[in-house]
Design a protein around this motif. Structure first.
Motif, PDB file in Angstrom:
ATOM      1  N   PRO A  81      14.783 -27.082   3.007  1.00  0.00           N
ATOM      2  CA  PRO A  81      14.775 -26.023   4.012  1.00  0.00           C
ATOM      3  C   PRO A  81      13.428 -25.305   3.995  1.00  0.00           C
ATOM      4  N   ARG A  82      12.751 -25.288   5.120  1.00  0.00           N
ATOM      5  CA  ARG A  82      11.382 -24.750   5.158  1.00  0.00           C
ATOM      6  C   ARG A  82      11.331 -23.250   4.867  1.00  0.00           C
ATOM      7  N   ALA A  83      12.441 -22.554   5.058  1.00  0.00           N
ATOM      8  CA  ALA A  83      12.465 -21.122   4.750  1.00  0.00           C
ATOM      9  C   ALA A  83      12.208 -20.858   3.278  1.00  0.00           C
ATOM     10  N   ALA A  84      12.364 -21.880   2.436  1.00  0.00           N
ATOM     11  CA  ALA A  84      12.093 -21.718   1.011  1.00  0.00           C
ATOM     12  C   ALA A  84      10.649 -21.302   0.770  1.00  0.00           C
ATOM     13  N   LEU A  85       9.729 -21.715   1.639  1.00  0.00           N
ATOM     14  CA  LEU A  85       8.316 -21.398   1.430  1.00  0.00           C
ATOM     15  C   LEU A  85       8.005 -19.921   1.660  1.00  0.00           C
ATOM     16  N   PRO A  86       8.281 -19.348   2.848  1.00  0.00           N
ATOM     17  CA  PRO A  86       7.981 -17.917   2.999  1.00  0.00           C
ATOM     18  C   PRO A  86       8.777 -17.030   2.044  1.00  0.00           C
ATOM     19  N   ILE A  87      10.014 -17.425   1.724  1.00  0.00           N
ATOM     20  CA  ILE A  87      10.799 -16.632   0.770  1.00  0.00           C
ATOM     21  C   ILE A  87      10.157 -16.680  -0.612  1.00  0.00           C
ATOM     22  N   SER A  88       9.678 -17.853  -1.016  1.00  0.00           N
ATOM     23  CA  SER A  88       9.063 -17.969  -2.339  1.00  0.00           C
ATOM     24  C   SER A  88       7.759 -17.186  -2.411  1.00  0.00           C
ATOM     25  N   PHE A  89       7.015 -17.125  -1.304  1.00  0.00           N
ATOM     26  CA  PHE A  89       5.775 -16.341  -1.309  1.00  0.00           C
ATOM     27  C   PHE A  89       6.074 -14.846  -1.392  1.00  0.00           C
ATOM     28  N   ALA A  90       7.124 -14.400  -0.708  1.00  0.00           N
ATOM     29  CA  ALA A  90       7.529 -12.993  -0.829  1.00  0.00           C
ATOM     30  C   ALA A  90       7.994 -12.701  -2.251  1.00  0.00           C
ATOM     31  N   LEU A  91       8.705 -13.646  -2.863  1.00  0.00           N
ATOM     32  CA  LEU A  91       9.143 -13.475  -4.251  1.00  0.00           C
ATOM     33  C   LEU A  91       7.954 -13.447  -5.199  1.00  0.00           C
ATOM     34  N   GLN A  92       6.954 -14.250  -4.913  1.00  0.00           N
ATOM     35  CA  GLN A  92       5.734 -14.232  -5.734  1.00  0.00           C
ATOM     36  C   GLN A  92       5.088 -12.844  -5.717  1.00  0.00           C
ATOM     37  N   GLN A  93       5.021 -12.241  -4.543  1.00  0.00           N
ATOM     38  CA  GLN A  93       4.415 -10.907  -4.442  1.00  0.00           C
ATOM     39  C   GLN A  93       5.281  -9.843  -5.120  1.00  0.00           C
ATOM     40  N   LEU A  94       6.603 -10.033  -5.100  1.00  0.00           N
ATOM     41  CA  LEU A  94       7.476  -9.115  -5.827  1.00  0.00           C
ATOM     42  C   LEU A  94       7.234  -9.228  -7.329  1.00  0.00           C
ATOM     43  N   GLN A  95       7.098 -10.451  -7.826  1.00  0.00           N
ATOM     44  CA  GLN A  95       6.798 -10.642  -9.240  1.00  0.00           C
ATOM     45  C   GLN A  95       5.473  -9.982  -9.607  1.00  0.00           C
ATOM     46  N   GLN A  96       4.492 -10.110  -8.725  1.00  0.00           N
ATOM     47  CA  GLN A  96       3.194  -9.500  -9.001  1.00  0.00           C
ATOM     48  C   GLN A  96       3.304  -7.977  -9.025  1.00  0.00           C
ATOM     49  N   LEU A  97       4.095  -7.415  -8.095  1.00  0.00           N
ATOM     50  CA  LEU A  97       4.282  -5.965  -8.078  1.00  0.00           C
ATOM     51  C   LEU A  97       4.977  -5.501  -9.361  1.00  0.00           C
ATOM     52  N   LEU A  98       6.004  -6.210  -9.790  1.00  0.00           N
ATOM     53  CA  LEU A  98       6.719  -5.813 -11.001  1.00  0.00           C
ATOM     54  C   LEU A  98       5.797  -5.863 -12.208  1.00  0.00           C
ATOM     55  N   PHE A  99       4.908  -6.841 -12.245  1.00  0.00           N
ATOM     56  CA  PHE A  99       3.931  -6.925 -13.324  1.00  0.00           C
ATOM     57  C   PHE A  99       2.998  -5.716 -13.283  1.00  0.00           C
ATOM     58  N   SER A 100       2.621  -5.312 -12.074  1.00  0.00           N
ATOM     59  CA  SER A 100       1.691  -4.189 -11.915  1.00  0.00           C
ATOM     60  C   SER A 100       2.357  -2.832 -12.128  1.00  0.00           C
ATOM     61  N   MET A 101       3.686  -2.779 -11.987  1.00  0.00           N
ATOM     62  CA  MET A 101       4.390  -1.504 -12.111  1.00  0.00           C
ATOM     63  C   MET A 101       4.222  -0.890 -13.497  1.00  0.00           C
ATOM     64  N   ALA A 102       3.998  -1.725 -14.508  1.00  0.00           N
ATOM     65  CA  ALA A 102       3.758  -1.187 -15.849  1.00  0.00           C
ATOM     66  C   ALA A 102       2.534  -0.278 -15.843  1.00  0.00           C
ATOM     67  N   ALA A 103       1.478  -0.723 -15.160  1.00  0.00           N
ATOM     68  CA  ALA A 103       0.269   0.106 -15.057  1.00  0.00           C
ATOM     69  C   ALA A 103       0.542   1.359 -14.230  1.00  0.00           C
ATOM     70  N   LEU A 104       1.353   1.215 -13.189  1.00  0.00           N
ATOM     71  CA  LEU A 104       1.689   2.371 -12.358  1.00  0.00           C
ATOM     72  C   LEU A 104       2.431   3.430 -13.167  1.00  0.00           C
ATOM     73  N   PHE A 105       3.397   3.005 -13.967  1.00  0.00           N
ATOM     74  CA  PHE A 105       4.148   3.956 -14.797  1.00  0.00           C
ATOM     75  C   PHE A 105       3.224   4.677 -15.776  1.00  0.00           C
ATOM     76  N   VAL A 106       2.271   3.953 -16.353  1.00  0.00           N
ATOM     77  CA  VAL A 106       1.326   4.569 -17.290  1.00  0.00           C
ATOM     78  C   VAL A 106       0.483   5.621 -16.578  1.00  0.00           C
ATOM     79  N   ILE A 107       0.029   5.300 -15.375  1.00  0.00           N
ATOM     80  CA  ILE A 107      -0.780   6.251 -14.602  1.00  0.00           C
ATOM     81  C   ILE A 107       0.021   7.509 -14.285  1.00  0.00           C
ATOM     82  N   LEU A 108       1.269   7.333 -13.865  1.00  0.00           N
ATOM     83  CA  LEU A 108       2.110   8.482 -13.542  1.00  0.00           C
ATOM     84  C   LEU A 108       2.288   9.390 -14.763  1.00  0.00           C
ATOM     85  N   ILE A 109       2.564   8.798 -15.910  1.00  0.00           N
ATOM     86  CA  ILE A 109       2.782   9.598 -17.119  1.00  0.00           C
ATOM     87  C   ILE A 109       1.491  10.287 -17.550  1.00  0.00           C
ATOM     88  N   CYS A 110       0.350   9.578 -17.453  1.00  0.00           N
ATOM     89  CA  CYS A 110      -0.935  10.169 -17.839  1.00  0.00           C
ATOM     90  C   CYS A 110      -1.310  11.360 -16.972  1.00  0.00           C
TER      91      CYS A 110
END
Length: 305
Positions: free
Chosen positions: A140-169
């Motif tokens: 199913p070709r929809a697997a491609l755009p969904i997987s790219f959106a999931l990739q960006q979600l994974q990247q955001l979750l990885f970056s959220m650690a830095a965001l939390f540190v900035i907020l606390i600082c």
């Protein structure tokens, strides 16, 4: 006798389309690449959920494989963008004087906006940039755009650690409201995936759209309150009512405001647009369901010349 000898042989009658269809059905033949029904399409996608997650993770891992700092750029890129916006909007234009906790306000906006922007840009090229995969394998070709959106979600979750540190600082206390990040991100992911599927279909037919999207997304960013407060601009009667409604219901601004409300204690509910959770849910359903059906309707055309 001569009439018999000169009578042309009878050519076989062409097979009727109904007869051919019956013959194909009798032997279990189907049209190659035919679009399945919508429930069947959903079932096929669910069966390939492991491929979608593995493909997203592999793309994320390979994204910065050639850079010396590797995955650090997942955090550095939005932080560098935030630093540029802080200098231009916060310092030169003086926006920080009117927004409490401006750095947490700005960094949260940049991280959340980057999630939407990157998902849509990747979705635009999901089909046109992976024609070899689309033409070689049946899935199913929809697997491609969904997987790219999931990739960006994974990247955001990885970056959220830095965001939390900035907020606390910068003095933002850890609060129970941080749990609101989970439903807010779920709704934003659904919205991003839906828009990505719309753009994937459009990009598959007209690849030049990918060249136009950065300009559209940059304009959308400036209208989404990433660097400035929409609530302060729309307060009072300074703007026509339709403009105020458009700014407040802008989906990118809705998800950014929800995340700011969840994470920053100085961002109060009075700064949220009316019925913000209903708006966030409505945009997610409209884009997610509508984008999925729009993409599915052109399933037979992807990868064809």
């Amino acid at each position: 006798m001569s009439q018999v000898l000169h009578t042309p042989p009878h050519s076989p009658a062409p097979a009727d389309e109904d007869d051919l269809a019956a013959l194909a059905a009798r032997h279990g033949l189907t049209v190659s690449g035919a679009r399945p029904s919508l429930p069947e399409y959903v079932r096929q996608l669910w069966e390939r959920r492991h491929f979608i997650t593995a493909f997203a993770t592999a793309k994320l891992t390979a994204q910065y494989s050639q850079a010396k700092l590797g995955q650090v750029w997942q955090v550095m890129t939005p932080l560098l963008n935030a630093a540029v916006y802080y200098f231009i909007f916060g310092v030169l234009l003086g926006t920080k004087k009117h927004v409490p906790d401006y750095i947490p306000f700005l960094v949260t906006g940049v991280f959340i906006w980057t999630f939407t922007q990157s998902s849509i840009m990747a979705g635009t090229r999901a089909i046109s940039g992976n024609l070899g995969l689309v033409r070689a394998l049946h899935f199913p070709r929809a697997a491609l755009p969904i997987s790219f959106a999931l990739q960006q979600l994974q990247q955001l979750l990885f970056s959220m650690a830095a965001l939390f540190v900035i907020l606390i600082c910068f003095g933002v206390p850890v609060s129970i409201s941080w749990l609101l990040v989970i439903p807010a991100l779920f709704l934003q992911f659904t919205f991003n995936a839906g828009v990505s599927m719309v753009m994937a279909r459009m990009g598959a037919k007209t690849p030049d759209i990918a060249q136009l999207m950065p300009f559209i997304l940059r304009t959308w960013m400036y209208l989404s309150g990433v660097m400035w407060s929409i609530s302060k601009l729309t307060k009072g009667d300074n703007l026509p009512r339709p403009v105020t409604i458009a700014l407040e219901t802008n989906p990118a601004a809705v998800y950014i405001d929800l995340m700011r409300y969840a994470l920053i204690d100085s961002f109060h509910s009075s700064q949220l647009p009316p019925h913000v959770w209903a708006a966030a849910t409505g945009w997610a359903l409209l884009a997610g369901v509508g984008g999925f059906i729009y993409f599915w309707k052109a399933e037979e055309t992807y990868g064809r010349g």
